[in-house]
Design a protein around this motif. Structure first.
Motif, PDB file in Angstrom:
ATOM      1  N   VAL A 271       0.813  -1.222   0.019  1.00  0.00           N
ATOM      2  CA  VAL A 271      -0.004  -0.045   0.228  1.00  0.00           C
ATOM      3  C   VAL A 271       0.979   1.169   0.085  1.00  0.00           C
ATOM      4  CG1 VAL A 271      -1.772   1.238   1.201  1.00  0.00           C
ATOM      5  CG2 VAL A 271      -1.696  -1.178   1.363  1.00  0.00           C
ATOM      6  N   PHE A 272       0.631   2.245  -1.107  1.00  0.00           N
ATOM      7  CA  PHE A 272       1.529   3.274  -1.266  1.00  0.00           C
ATOM      8  C   PHE A 272       0.590   4.682  -0.939  1.00  0.00           C
ATOM      9  CE2 PHE A 272       4.521   6.551  -2.369  1.00  0.00           C
ATOM     10  CZ  PHE A 272       5.714   6.017  -2.307  1.00  0.00           C
ATOM     11  N   VAL A 273       0.741   5.508  -0.060  1.00  0.00           N
ATOM     12  CA  VAL A 273      -0.047   6.580   0.252  1.00  0.00           C
ATOM     13  C   VAL A 273       0.770   7.768  -0.073  1.00  0.00           C
ATOM     14  CG1 VAL A 273      -1.303   7.667   2.011  1.00  0.00           C
ATOM     15  CG2 VAL A 273      -1.215   5.264   2.201  1.00  0.00           C
TER      16      VAL A 273
ATOM     17  N   PRO B 166      -2.140   0.379  -7.431  1.00  0.00           N
ATOM     18  CA  PRO B 166      -3.019   1.562  -7.000  1.00  0.00           C
ATOM     19  C   PRO B 166      -2.085   2.311  -5.908  1.00  0.00           C
ATOM     20  CG  PRO B 166      -4.078  -0.242  -5.985  1.00  0.00           C
ATOM     21  CD  PRO B 166      -3.152  -0.833  -7.181  1.00  0.00           C
ATOM     22  N   VAL B 167      -2.387   3.747  -6.169  1.00  0.00           N
ATOM     23  CA  VAL B 167      -1.647   4.686  -5.232  1.00  0.00           C
ATOM     24  C   VAL B 167      -3.035   5.418  -4.493  1.00  0.00           C
ATOM     25  CG1 VAL B 167      -0.250   6.586  -5.023  1.00  0.00           C
ATOM     26  CG2 VAL B 167       0.266   5.052  -6.469  1.00  0.00           C
ATOM     27  N   VAL B 168      -2.811   5.421  -3.150  1.00  0.00           N
ATOM     28  CA  VAL B 168      -3.839   5.827  -2.276  1.00  0.00           C
ATOM     29  C   VAL B 168      -3.252   7.499  -2.155  1.00  0.00           C
ATOM     30  CG1 VAL B 168      -4.970   5.894  -0.053  1.00  0.00           C
ATOM     31  CG2 VAL B 168      -4.394   3.907  -1.062  1.00  0.00           C
ATOM     32  N   LEU B 169      -4.320   8.264  -2.802  1.00  0.00           N
ATOM     33  CA  LEU B 169      -4.147   9.822  -2.783  1.00  0.00           C
ATOM     34  C   LEU B 169      -4.689  10.234  -1.776  1.00  0.00           C
ATOM     35  CD1 LEU B 169      -4.198  10.313  -6.576  1.00  0.00           C
ATOM     36  CD2 LEU B 169      -2.276   9.953  -5.200  1.00  0.00           C
ATOM     37  N   VAL B 170      -4.153  11.199  -0.930  1.00  0.00           N
ATOM     38  CA  VAL B 170      -4.868  11.902   0.383  1.00  0.00           C
ATOM     39  C   VAL B 170      -4.540  13.466  -0.056  1.00  0.00           C
ATOM     40  CG1 VAL B 170      -4.769  12.420   2.739  1.00  0.00           C
ATOM     41  CG2 VAL B 170      -3.780  10.278   2.002  1.00  0.00           C
ATOM     42  N   ASN B 171      -5.599  14.045  -0.157  1.00  0.00           N
ATOM     43  CA  ASN B 171      -5.779  15.416  -0.758  1.00  0.00           C
ATOM     44  C   ASN B 171      -5.789  16.482   0.384  1.00  0.00           C
ATOM     45  OD1 ASN B 171      -5.817  14.695  -3.726  1.00  0.00           O
ATOM     46  ND2 ASN B 171      -7.732  14.093  -3.363  1.00  0.00           N
ATOM     47  N   SER B 172      -5.856  16.087   1.731  1.00  0.00           N
ATOM     48  CA  SER B 172      -5.771  17.118   2.668  1.00  0.00           C
ATOM     49  C   SER B 172      -4.551  16.869   3.747  1.00  0.00           C
ATOM     50  CB  SER B 172      -7.023  17.068   3.761  1.00  0.00           C
ATOM     51  OG  SER B 172      -8.063  17.279   2.507  1.00  0.00           O
TER      52      SER B 172
END
Length: 735
Positions: free
Chosen positions: A692-694, A716-722
């Motif tokens: 898992v890559f964030v 997939p790459v987990v994108l955190v927009n905040s």
């Protein structure tokens, strides 16, 4: 708020609305009608002898409010609220479907389950929920629910862009579309500016109104934003590697509606030069090609040679593809007509060579034709210097009275010129900042993105001088109205060594006592920048004082998680361990959240315990009572057990805390944090090997994100927009 009632009363729920008693049918119908009207409503679920109620609210704020009220109306006497805090169970297939809702419902089980008390408790809970919903839905609208002014929303939008918080920025755009008195064109311009500020080039080029914007008269800033998007998505990779052939191939695939993508003003970035030059080559606009070659040297020393190489390849390709066709020339063939200066100026204007057309128009005989050209070019350019020259020319040659007798279009252009040159102050960021001290709220609030588009950002030294010497009054005004200012100068605050500047803006946010989403995201961003610059002990101590005041102004039942994020960010730095102000700051935050302790989720409580342990402090016992012994904060993250997880961000406060919490909650997890720049061998290995890559996109360069995606090989790459550890944990909890 949309709820699929058929699915809710389907598999996993033994209750069927048409089969319950008549009184209960009426109650259920009232609840469902309330939910459809975006009001608060409750729905029951019975399964294998147990009964749960689900609370639905249209907004996160109302959901938090309901949780507080349920503590009083239902409480631990008749529910498991004290233990699970209304959380859904992701291991329950019924709840797993509800987890996908934009605002997830709250869930609690009615207790006790055993007879004979179960019948009484269930009736008591049903009646309490009915009365509570009537009171909530029947009360007058709260000020918090009233539409905000356009100025307030634009200010929050600026803060969101400065903090690179995509979620808040998009929420502001939706609010403007729903409530602001703006036409579709201005809304489209706002969206494009926001996407450009977030460097979300793909979203900008996918905007639903882009083709219309390209076909209309638009501000210079919008043209430059689209140019940057085209460059980033189509040309940047080839340009960086010096691949002239690939650049020419790329421009041939550019859709035709991008052909008018030129500004006719001297470009200021490599992206603008390259895009305009390639389009000029494809269009055969020799006048623009020469101008751009002469202007490219002012941007980068080697850029003109690079562009000439592209031009030579293009001409070679054209020569090779050309087929010579010889036609006999007879004496009867008419001579080529001679183009007049007026015709040439008109042709230049129609081709978009506005500056060249303007220069030529000034040499024409004063009259209606010259006036038409001058006004049209000035309005298209929207540059203060050129507009002033045109205004002086019209007055000097007494041409205004000609316009009064001309058509409506010409009169409209003249009215625009008067407004542009006289009707509003010709400000810049320095003049705007200085007006903060003069209580000139009309000037401060009147500016919008369409005005500030043409304002050059202040230099590092100029910005430092203004902030360091600003009065408390000016800083407070900056905290109240400074969203767009911060968006325009984000690069200065991100730079190393800007701790003092971040502290000054935090002081302004504190003194303004402003409570808004924009203030909260900006606070976390500035705290990140400040800590990354290794502040001295005095700046760190002062920063904690300002942050305490910001938390005081912004704390509520819906912002407790944000307050804990601020606490975590402020204490993860080594400076916290040696500062005498850290312990008082910890207990100050605890006092601020205590009135809203029921809104603390299980992950918040774990974070508080980790911070307290590091600082060798005690956690207030009344906060821990919110977490019962059988509560399981690790449940949403259990799927990560034995996985390799990498959390990537250029500012590590949030990733460090999130990693600590996950190590506590998920024994056996292999977790790393990374702040490597794109292209490093370590980052490549992490991206290739992680399960898992964030990526915290609010604190990551787009080049790094592209590099990571390439190394992931389709995974997939987990994108955190905040920003904030809670944002990371929330994305991971959703799987």
């Amino acid at each position: 708020m949309s709820v699929d009632f058929k699915a809710f009363f389907g598999t996993g729920n033994d209750i069927r609305p048409t089969e319950v008693e008549a009184d209960d049918q009426i109650i259920l119908e009232n609840f469902m009608n309330a939910i459809e009207r975006r009001q608060i409503g409750f729905l029951p679920r019975s399964f294998r002898g147990r009964l749960w109620w689900y609370a639905f609210a249209p907004t996160q704020r109302q959901q938090r409010e309901i949780l507080n009220l349920l503590d009083s109306w239902i409480g631990p006497t008749f529910s498991d609220l004290a233990r699970v805090r209304g959380a859904l169970d992701p291991t329950d297939p019924f709840d797993a479907a509800l987890l996908k809702s934009p605002v997830q419902p709250l869930r609690f089980e009615v207790l006790p389950r055993s007879k004979p008390h179960a019948r009484r408790s269930r009736r008591q809970v049903r009646d309490s929920l009915l009365i509570m919903s009537r009171l909530l839905n029947g009360r007058p609208p709260s000020e918090l629910d009233a539409p905000r002014t356009t100025v307030e929303v634009l200010d929050d939008l600026g803060h969101a862009i400065a903090a690179q918080d995509r979620g808040v920025a998009l929420a502001c755009l939706r609010e403007l579309e729903a409530t602001a008195d703006l036409d579709q064109t201005n809304l489209a311009f706002l969206r494009l500016r926001a996407f450009a500020g977030l460097q979300d080039w793909k979203a900008l080029l996918a905007d639903r109104d882009l083709d219309h914007v390209l076909a209309m008269r638009r501000p210079l800033g919008i043209t430059q934003a689209i140019q940057q998007a085209v460059y980033a998505t189509r040309f940047a990779a080839h340009d960086a590697e010096g691949k002239e052939h690939e650049l020419l191939d790329a421009v041939t695939t550019l859709p035709p509606f991008f052909r008018p993508l030129f500004s006719s003003t001297p470009p200021t970035t490599r992206a603008q030069v390259v895009v305009e030059f390639l389009i000029a080559i494809e269009s055969g606009a020799d006048d623009r090609i020469g101008r751009l070659l002469s202007e490219a040297g002012a941007i980068e020393s080697g850029l003109p040679d690079h562009l000439r190489a592209v031009l030579r390849i293009h001409r070679t390709q054209i020569a090779e593809q050309s087929v010579e066709v010889t036609k006999p020339v007879t004496s009867m063939q008419p001579a080529s007509p001679i183009e007049s200066p007026l015709e040439r100026a008109t042709r230049l204007m129609l081709r978009g060579e506005l500056q060249a057309a303007l220069d030529l128009a000034f040499t024409l005989k004063p009259g209606l034709e010259a006036t038409h050209l001058l006004l049209a070019c000035a309005r298209e350019l929207q540059a203060p210097e050129q507009a002033t020259l045109v205004a002086d020319y019209l007055s000097g040659h007494d041409l205004r009275k000609l316009v009064d007798k001309a058509g409506a279009r010409l009169r409209s252009d003249l009215a625009w010129l008067d407004e542009f040159t006289q009707g509003r102050p010709q400000l810049g960021w320095r003049a705007w900042f200085e007006s903060l001290d003069h209580d000139d709220d009309a000037t401060v609030m009147a500016i919008g993105p369409e005005t500030t588009d043409g304002w050059a950002p202040l230099t590092d030294d100029a910005l430092t001088d203004l902030l360091v010497n600003a009065s408390d009054h000016a800083l407070g005004k900056l905290g109240e109205f400074g969203g767009q200012f911060m968006a325009a100068h984000r690069d200065v605050f991100v730079a190393d060594g800007a701790a003092g500047l971040s502290e000054r803006v935090l002081a302004g946010l504190a003194m303004s006592e402003k409570n808004s989403t924009g203030v909260r995201v900006q606070t976390l961003a500035l705290l990140d920048y400040l800590l990354a610059a290794n502040p001295d002990p005095k700046v760190f101590a002062t920063t904690l004082e300002w942050i305490g005041l910001i938390v005081k102004a912004n704390i509520s039942a819906v912002t407790t998680t944000w307050a804990i994020d601020v606490l975590q960010a402020a204490t993860v730095t080594p400076a916290a361990a040696t500062s005498a102000t850290t312990a008082p700051f910890f207990y100050e935050i605890m006092e601020k959240v205590r009135p809203f302790k029921s809104a603390l989720n299980l992950t918040d409580l774990e974070a508080i315990k980790i911070v307290a342990s590091e600082l060798a402090l005690g956690v207030p016992k009344d906060l821990l009572t919110e977490q019962a012994e059988d509560a399981d904060p690790s449940a949403p993250y259990r799927y990560l057990k034995d996985s390799k997880v990498v959390l990537y961000s250029l500012t590590e406060t949030a990733t460090t805390r999130a990693a600590q919490i996950l190590r506590t909650l998920v024994p056996g997890i292999d977790i790393e944090t990374s702040a490597e720049h794109d292209g490093s061998s370590r980052l490549a290995a992490q991206a290739a090997n992680a399960d898992v890559f964030v990526v915290v996109t609010a604190s990551a360069k787009h080049a790094a994100t592209d590099f990571i995606n390439a190394k992931r090989g389709g995974r997939p790459v987990v994108l955190v927009n905040s920003r904030g550890s809670s944002a990371i944990l929330r994305e991971l909890a959703e799987g």
